[in-house]
Design an enzyme around this catalytic site. Structure first.
Site, PDB file in Angstrom:
ATOM      1  N   ARG A   1       1.399  60.972 -11.784  1.00 13.04           N
ATOM      2  CA  ARG A   1       2.082  60.350 -12.917  1.00 13.04           C
ATOM      3  C   ARG A   1       3.515  59.980 -12.520  1.00 13.04           C
ATOM      4  O   ARG A   1       4.092  60.569 -11.602  1.00 13.04           O
ATOM      5  CB  ARG A   1       2.146  61.302 -14.111  1.00 13.04           C
ATOM      6  CG  ARG A   1       0.799  61.677 -14.712  1.00 13.04           C
ATOM      7  CD  ARG A   1       0.995  62.606 -15.905  1.00 13.04           C
ATOM      8  NE  ARG A   1      -0.253  62.978 -16.557  1.00 13.04           N
ATOM      9  CZ  ARG A   1      -0.938  64.093 -16.305  1.00 13.04           C
ATOM     10  NH1 ARG A   1      -0.482  64.954 -15.388  1.00 13.04           N
ATOM     11  NH2 ARG A   1      -2.066  64.355 -16.946  1.00 13.04           N
TER      12      ARG A   1
ATOM     13  N   LYS B   1       1.952  67.869 -16.931  1.00 18.20           N
ATOM     14  CA  LYS B   1       2.239  68.078 -18.350  1.00 18.20           C
ATOM     15  C   LYS B   1       2.162  69.555 -18.700  1.00 18.20           C
ATOM     16  O   LYS B   1       1.323  70.281 -18.184  1.00 18.20           O
ATOM     17  CB  LYS B   1       1.256  67.273 -19.200  1.00 18.20           C
ATOM     18  CG  LYS B   1       1.488  65.758 -19.143  1.00 18.20           C
ATOM     19  CD  LYS B   1       0.560  65.035 -20.097  1.00 18.20           C
ATOM     20  CE  LYS B   1       0.867  63.541 -20.126  1.00 18.20           C
ATOM     21  NZ  LYS B   1      -0.026  62.811 -21.066  1.00 18.20           N
TER      22      LYS B   1
ATOM     23  N   HIS C   1       1.458  53.492 -14.524  1.00 17.94           N
ATOM     24  CA  HIS C   1       0.239  54.029 -15.132  1.00 17.94           C
ATOM     25  C   HIS C   1      -0.978  53.209 -14.725  1.00 17.94           C
ATOM     26  O   HIS C   1      -2.075  53.767 -14.525  1.00 17.94           O
ATOM     27  CB  HIS C   1       0.344  54.060 -16.651  1.00 17.94           C
ATOM     28  CG  HIS C   1      -0.864  54.659 -17.301  1.00 17.94           C
ATOM     29  ND1 HIS C   1      -1.139  56.015 -17.241  1.00 17.94           N
ATOM     30  CD2 HIS C   1      -1.899  54.095 -17.985  1.00 17.94           C
ATOM     31  CE1 HIS C   1      -2.289  56.249 -17.874  1.00 17.94           C
ATOM     32  NE2 HIS C   1      -2.756  55.100 -18.328  1.00 17.94           N
TER      33      HIS C   1
ATOM     34  N   ARG D   1      -2.021  54.399 -11.412  1.00 11.52           N
ATOM     35  CA  ARG D   1      -2.765  55.655 -11.578  1.00 11.52           C
ATOM     36  C   ARG D   1      -4.191  55.349 -12.041  1.00 11.52           C
ATOM     37  O   ARG D   1      -5.157  55.948 -11.564  1.00 11.52           O
ATOM     38  CB  ARG D   1      -2.027  56.529 -12.600  1.00 11.52           C
ATOM     39  CG  ARG D   1      -2.731  57.809 -13.038  1.00 11.52           C
ATOM     40  CD  ARG D   1      -1.770  58.617 -13.914  1.00 11.52           C
ATOM     41  NE  ARG D   1      -2.425  59.603 -14.761  1.00 11.52           N
ATOM     42  CZ  ARG D   1      -2.724  60.842 -14.385  1.00 11.52           C
ATOM     43  NH1 ARG D   1      -2.455  61.248 -13.155  1.00 11.52           N
ATOM     44  NH2 ARG D   1      -3.292  61.681 -15.239  1.00 11.52           N
TER      45      ARG D   1
ATOM     46  N   HIS E   1      -6.101  66.222 -15.664  1.00 13.06           N
ATOM     47  CA  HIS E   1      -6.538  66.187 -17.057  1.00 13.06           C
ATOM     48  C   HIS E   1      -7.088  67.545 -17.473  1.00 13.06           C
ATOM     49  O   HIS E   1      -7.689  68.261 -16.668  1.00 13.06           O
ATOM     50  CB  HIS E   1      -7.640  65.129 -17.251  1.00 13.06           C
ATOM     51  CG  HIS E   1      -7.135  63.730 -17.234  1.00 13.06           C
ATOM     52  ND1 HIS E   1      -7.931  62.635 -16.962  1.00 13.06           N
ATOM     53  CD2 HIS E   1      -5.887  63.231 -17.456  1.00 13.06           C
ATOM     54  CE1 HIS E   1      -7.205  61.536 -17.027  1.00 13.06           C
ATOM     55  NE2 HIS E   1      -5.968  61.871 -17.312  1.00 13.06           N
TER      56      HIS E   1
ATOM     57  N   TYR F   1     -11.392  56.010 -17.774  1.00 10.51           N
ATOM     58  CA  TYR F   1     -11.300  55.258 -16.526  1.00 10.51           C
ATOM     59  C   TYR F   1     -12.662  54.778 -16.027  1.00 10.51           C
ATOM     60  O   TYR F   1     -12.743  54.139 -14.984  1.00 10.51           O
ATOM     61  CB  TYR F   1     -10.653  56.118 -15.426  1.00 10.51           C
ATOM     62  CG  TYR F   1      -9.247  56.541 -15.742  1.00 10.51           C
ATOM     63  CD1 TYR F   1      -8.190  55.643 -15.646  1.00 10.51           C
ATOM     64  CD2 TYR F   1      -8.960  57.843 -16.149  1.00 10.51           C
ATOM     65  CE1 TYR F   1      -6.889  56.025 -15.946  1.00 10.51           C
ATOM     66  CE2 TYR F   1      -7.662  58.233 -16.448  1.00 10.51           C
ATOM     67  CZ  TYR F   1      -6.643  57.322 -16.336  1.00 10.51           C
ATOM     68  OH  TYR F   1      -5.361  57.703 -16.631  1.00 10.51           O
TER      69      TYR F   1
END
Length: 298
Positions: A148, A172, A242, A245, A268, A277
């Site tokens: 990211r 995150k 992004h 990514r 994730h 995706y």
């Protein structure tokens, strides 16, 4: 004297482990709502509002041309705030209890093609100075690890383990993950670190990626870098870190990677996040299927 908003900020940072950017966005949304209430209802205390006041704010935002997606994000900030107030028993019921998000159109995020990525890397290869070497490594690191933007900016020298060909990423909610790097990327790291060490002045020494003035990169710098290079080779509407990514994940899936492995690489928490995706992979799969099946060739 600490306010509920101050306590909420601490809660997001210390308990929820949200990034500084996310916390700032949430608190800015709440402040905007308080300012609206003060101007229209002579009431600045967000804890004592009713849904009609929130709805008035929504209408004013839409009338001002704010997109439904942005309005929904602001409502998410308010919802989180009232959830916190419920948790701390500051209120008995959330004024957003029966609120329904505005309808939004899901925009298809089209990944770059393999040729577009190769063309960009070939373009940046020609610049052999510090910035060129840094830019090539940034682009290739996005493309080969799916990192990211915030994770890349936050990378520190200590996070790079060239002996094991890995980088440690802080994702995150402060979740760490180890990403493998390819031999060609390892070589680029060596080139970059050599050039980095020759900078005349470095202020943010701990951070891996720096400007030529020795300062840590920021969000807009990285966005402009990616957008600028890919604008030269691609006519796609969105050209951002992004999308790079997204390209990483799509190309892996197109070439046979399993969904769970891609999920782990992307950081994730659930497969549902990774499945967005798969649309490009499905397109590729349909093409292969049509060519391979005897009935498809008729």
């Amino acid at each position: 004297m600490a306010t509920n908003k101050d306590a909420f900020r601490d809660y997001l940072q210390l308990e929820k482990k949200y990034s500084v950017h996310t916390v700032t966005a949430y608190c800015n949304d709440i402040t905007s709502f308080e300012l609206f209430n003060a101007a229209h209802f002579d009431q600045s205390n967000a804890e004592q509002v009713n849904y009609n006041q929130i709805r008035s704010w929504i209408v004013s935002l839409v009338d001002a041309g704010v997109s439904n997606t942005s309005v929904n994000r602001k409502m998410a900030s308010l919802k989180a705030f009232y959830k916190f107030l419920l948790k701390t028993k500051q209120i008995q019921i959330s004024p957003l209890l029966k609120h329904k998000a505005l309808k939004t159109q899901k925009l298809l995020q089209i990944p770059f093609s393999e040729k577009e990525v190769v063309d960009v890397l070939g373009m940046v290869q020609s610049a052999g100075d510090f910035e060129g070497i840094r830019n090539k490594l940034i682009i290739d690191l996005f493309y080969t690890t799916g990192i990211r933007r915030a994770e890349l900016i936050g990378l520190k020298i200590a996070n790079v383990d060239l002996s094991n060909s890995t980088v440690k990423v802080l994702g995150k909610r402060n979740k760490e993950r180890i990403l493998p790097i390819l031999p060609v990327i390892k070589q680029q790291f060596l080139f970059y670190l050599k050039e980095r060490a020759s900078l005349l002045f470095i202020e943010d020494w701990d951070y891996l990626f720096l400007t030529k003035k020795g300062l840590k990169l920021n969000d807009s710098f990285v966005y402009r870098l990616i957008n600028s290079y890919f604008s030269a080779v691609s006519e796609k509407v969105k050209k951002s870190p992004h999308i790079l990514r997204h390209t990483f994940a799509t190309h892996l899936l197109n070439n046979g990677a399993d969904l769970n492995s891609v999920k782990e690489l992307l950081g994730h928490s659930s497969l549902a996040s990774t499945q967005i995706y798969t649309h490009s992979s499905l397109s590729e799969l349909k093409s292969v299927y049509k060519e391979a099946h005897p009935r498809g060739r008729k």
